[in-house]
Scaffold this active site. Sequence first.
Site, PDB file in Angstrom:
ATOM      1  N   ASP A 146       1.117  -1.041   0.190  1.00 46.99           N
ATOM      2  CA  ASP A 146      -0.125   0.107   0.031  1.00 46.99           C
ATOM      3  C   ASP A 146       0.681   1.493  -0.241  1.00 46.99           C
ATOM      4  OD1 ASP A 146       0.765   0.744   2.518  1.00 46.99           O
ATOM      5  OD2 ASP A 146      -1.032   0.288   3.134  1.00 46.99           O
ATOM      6  N   ASN A 196      -3.771  12.590   1.238  1.00 51.47           N
ATOM      7  CA  ASN A 196      -5.512  13.029   1.550  1.00 51.47           C
ATOM      8  C   ASN A 196      -5.629  14.027   2.244  1.00 51.47           C
ATOM      9  OD1 ASN A 196      -6.884  11.310  -0.408  1.00 51.47           O
ATOM     10  ND2 ASN A 196      -6.862  10.026   1.241  1.00 51.47           N
ATOM     11  N   HIS A 247      -8.779  14.574  -1.553  1.00 49.43           N
ATOM     12  CA  HIS A 247      -9.520  13.192  -1.928  1.00 49.43           C
ATOM     13  C   HIS A 247      -8.868  13.327  -3.800  1.00 49.43           C
ATOM     14  CE1 HIS A 247      -9.994  11.189   1.207  1.00 49.43           C
ATOM     15  NE2 HIS A 247     -11.059  12.558   1.622  1.00 49.43           N
ATOM     16  N   ASP A 290      -6.686  10.602  -5.646  1.00 50.13           N
ATOM     17  CA  ASP A 290      -7.107   9.424  -6.723  1.00 50.13           C
ATOM     18  C   ASP A 290      -5.687   8.765  -7.806  1.00 50.13           C
ATOM     19  OD1 ASP A 290      -9.118   8.309  -4.652  1.00 50.13           O
ATOM     20  OD2 ASP A 290     -10.925   9.407  -6.212  1.00 50.13           O
ATOM     21  N   GLU A 320      -6.135   2.947  -0.592  1.00 49.21           N
ATOM     22  CA  GLU A 320      -4.857   2.755  -1.100  1.00 49.21           C
ATOM     23  C   GLU A 320      -4.103   1.164  -1.299  1.00 49.21           C
ATOM     24  OE1 GLU A 320      -3.561   2.976   3.074  1.00 49.21           O
ATOM     25  OE2 GLU A 320      -5.759   3.394   1.599  1.00 49.21           O
TER      26      GLU A 320
END
Length: 529
Positions: free
Chosen positions: A392, A400, A405, A409, A437
């Site tokens: 991750d 974030n 956010h 992404d 993630e």
Amino acid sequence: MDPKLTMFISLIATSGVFTVFLCMYAYIKRKEIPGAYTFVIYTATEAIYIFAHAFEMASSTLAEVKRWTILEYIGIGAAPAIGLLIVMQYVGLNLSRSKIAALFVIPAITFFMVSTNEYHYLFYKDMYFRENVPFPTTDIVIGQYYIVHGAYIFGCMLAAVVLLLRRWRQTKKAYRLQLVTLIMGQFMPMTGAFIYLMGITPYGIDPVPMILCITSAMYIWAIVSTRMLTIIPIAKDRIFESMREGAIVLDFADRLVDFNGVINSMFPGLTTDTLGLTLDEAWIRLSGRPFPVLRSQDGAQEEFSWRAADGKEFYYQTRSSVVRGRNGEPIGSLLMLIDVTEQKLLQDQLERLAYYDGLTKLLNRTEFLRRSKMILEQDLIGEKSTCILLFDIDHFKSINDTYGHDVGDLAIQHVVRVEKRLEADMPSVMIARYGGEEFVMALPACSLDEAILLAERVRAQLAAEPMSGSFGTIAVTASFGLTQASHRGESLEMLLKHADMALYQAKRAGRNQVQVYDGPVEATFSTSR
């Protein structure tokens, strides 16, 4: 024998030879020609008429002439009716057996009347040699039945011509040449017979046998140049062209006979020039490869894709069915093509929603678990090792919180792009978005050393490629946890748990590294990943 008479007999004999050739050709190709036996009988009766007429002209007595005349009327009586039958088959008019038999009632009576004329004189009242001509030719005084016979012959040939002319507008340009040949094959003998009855032919000679030399030559030329006989339309044009589906008609030898306008819109490169080629030959011209669907079974259904000239991809479903003749014998096949592009795209969309993650286009967690269990089972049977890799994004919560956010992404998509480039070296690798993630990989038939090497390459490439944009430059790294299935048959859930433990070891050790599971550890993990 007079040289002029010799010339006429030679022309008639040549006509007979051409007609016999047509008869033999139709018989040899009978498996490929719809209605071949009808054409064989037609040309055979014409040949009988032609040669009998040649022998009649070479006769020196009325007794000989009368004998050859009887044989001659086997052809004269039957050929026009058989020619009409061929034309009716060509234009798609199928008659019952009783109606076909009715066509030959008059010819049968004609043959009987000619054979027994000496007893009733209803066909001709007298027969005599003409006077004041350079060589002997005969003439007759017609009887009552001769009028019936003549009207029937002209009626058959005229009906055949009318049927063909009515077909002109409905016939595609590719078939009009053979249609003209058929029209002339009926019209020219009819015209010659009319001129003969008017008494205006040289020396009173019947020109029809010599005209049949011309029509036979036309048939031979048409067979060679337009593949007449082997390419006879076997579909009804009006229904054919009004169909919403694409339709391709093939003959017994899998050659293209016809296709409707829908096929033209589906495949613009498929033109009338390809008629007469096999479907595979035509498709090779169109796309460089044979037709992609097998056509061996009646009712078979298959799908194939087609990329148009503009790059757009279409999907078609094919349905094959046998076309049978009047007696139930197979004479070709009909291939229906249905455009299923919308259904296919909708199906793909539903599949993507069910199996793939919307943001990354990777497999979603549920589908990854289903497929990975199958891989584990197969590798266990084959005694191969499977590795599971979890990783991750480091400090993802901070990205974030700091940038929003949307940028988070973008960071997820950035990781996928980097990983996809490196994944090309191991095409069997299966990757999925495990959640948030976090990502997961299944590496079938892969040793632990190979898995460590792949994980290190992904980690190093991510560290070397920061993400840039209007938000600036952000370093994006990841932590990796790796485990390998032993031959004891661990469950997928257990392997994922082991990989997760190794991942947390990597987090505890400072992130941006690969850790391999080596047994359970006691640890207190940070909530910020």
